[in-house]
Motif scaffolding. Structure first.
Motif, mmCIF file in Angstrom:
data_model
loop_
_atom_site.group_PDB
_atom_site.id
_atom_site.type_symbol
_atom_site.label_atom_id
_atom_site.label_comp_id
_atom_site.label_asym_id
_atom_site.label_seq_id
_atom_site.Cartn_x
_atom_site.Cartn_y
_atom_site.Cartn_z
ATOM 1 N N PHE A 49 0.844 -1.198 0.000
ATOM 2 C CA PHE A 49 0.000 0.000 0.000
ATOM 3 C C PHE A 49 0.881 1.249 0.000
ATOM 4 O O PHE A 49 0.640 2.194 -0.754
ATOM 5 N N TYR A 109 2.748 1.728 -3.455
ATOM 6 C CA TYR A 109 1.938 2.159 -4.596
ATOM 7 C C TYR A 109 1.007 3.324 -4.279
ATOM 8 O O TYR A 109 0.049 3.556 -5.009
ATOM 9 N N PRO A 115 -0.714 6.603 -4.486
ATOM 10 C CA PRO A 115 -0.761 7.626 -5.538
ATOM 11 C C PRO A 115 -0.450 9.015 -4.994
ATOM 12 O O PRO A 115 -0.582 9.282 -3.804
ATOM 13 N N LEU A 152 -7.009 10.252 -6.245
ATOM 14 C CA LEU A 152 -6.574 8.875 -6.472
ATOM 15 C C LEU A 152 -6.287 8.167 -5.149
ATOM 16 O O LEU A 152 -6.488 6.958 -5.030
ATOM 17 N N GLN A 153 -5.845 8.928 -4.150
ATOM 18 C CA GLN A 153 -5.635 8.344 -2.827
ATOM 19 C C GLN A 153 -6.952 7.886 -2.221
ATOM 20 O O GLN A 153 -7.035 6.816 -1.615
ATOM 21 N N ASN A 179 -7.923 4.796 -4.005
ATOM 22 C CA ASN A 179 -7.018 3.738 -3.547
ATOM 23 C C ASN A 179 -7.446 3.207 -2.180
ATOM 24 O O ASN A 179 -7.500 1.991 -1.967
ATOM 25 N N VAL A 225 -8.629 -0.689 -1.801
ATOM 26 C CA VAL A 225 -7.858 -1.587 -0.931
ATOM 27 C C VAL A 225 -8.697 -2.009 0.273
ATOM 28 O O VAL A 225 -8.626 -3.160 0.710
ATOM 29 N N THR A 249 -2.051 6.242 4.867
ATOM 30 C CA THR A 249 -1.753 7.241 3.835
ATOM 31 C C THR A 249 -1.132 8.478 4.463
ATOM 32 O O THR A 249 -0.094 8.970 4.012
#
Length: 153
Positions: free
Chosen positions: A78, A81, A83, A88-89, A92, A96, A135
């Motif tokens: 995670f 990759y 973003p 996009l996060q 994502n 996921v 993130t």
């Protein structure tokens, strides 16, 4: 046995997807996810929200194979990759989280985990919160490739 199978499958996927050159930076995503997942699962069991069975080697009330299989490898991948763009996060995190939820549903089907005072939608919310935290953590401490590239410019 489902815990061992989950670990083996996770490490096979990890082997094909990991960028070993980024590993010294992205491994912290795996460690963060391991710590967060361990706290959540230990707390969830203490509150009698869910239970794990046939644990083999215990780690915070769950199987060590599960923690160092899907949890650890997913955290690294995670982070690797992640973003760069915020929209996009968000996508994502959602994708996921849904993938992780599917794995959780499969584990429930095997009988080695049981919801007691819990619901799969609660898991989705917790998963989204966990991946949102990862993130933030990866970007804040510059462990994601996206934040690393931005700082070199």
């Amino acid at each position: 046995m489902p815990w061992v199978i989950a670990a083996i499958v996770s490490w096979i996927i990890f082997y094909f997807l990991v960028d070993v050159w980024q590993l010294k930076r992205t491994i912290f995503g795996g460690l963060f996810t391991l710590a967060l997942g361990s706290m959540v699962d230990w707390g969830g069991q203490q509150l009698d929200l869910y239970r794990f069975y046939d644990v083999i080697i215990p780690w915070a009330g769950c199987s060590m194979f599960y923690k160092f299989g899907p949890i650890f490898t997913m955290g690294i991948l995670f982070t690797q990759y992640l973003p760069r763009k915020p929209i996009l996060q968000v996508i994502n995190i959602l994708v996921v989280s849904l993938l992780y939820l599917a794995m959780e549903a499969l584990i429930l089907q095997t009988g080695v985990a049981e919801y007691r005072n819990w619901h799969i939608l609660a898991s989705l919310v917790v998963d989204m919160g966990a991946f949102t935290s990862l993130t933030w953590f990866a970007q804040t401490f510059q462990w994601s490739p996206a934040s690393h590239r931005e700082n070199r410019i």
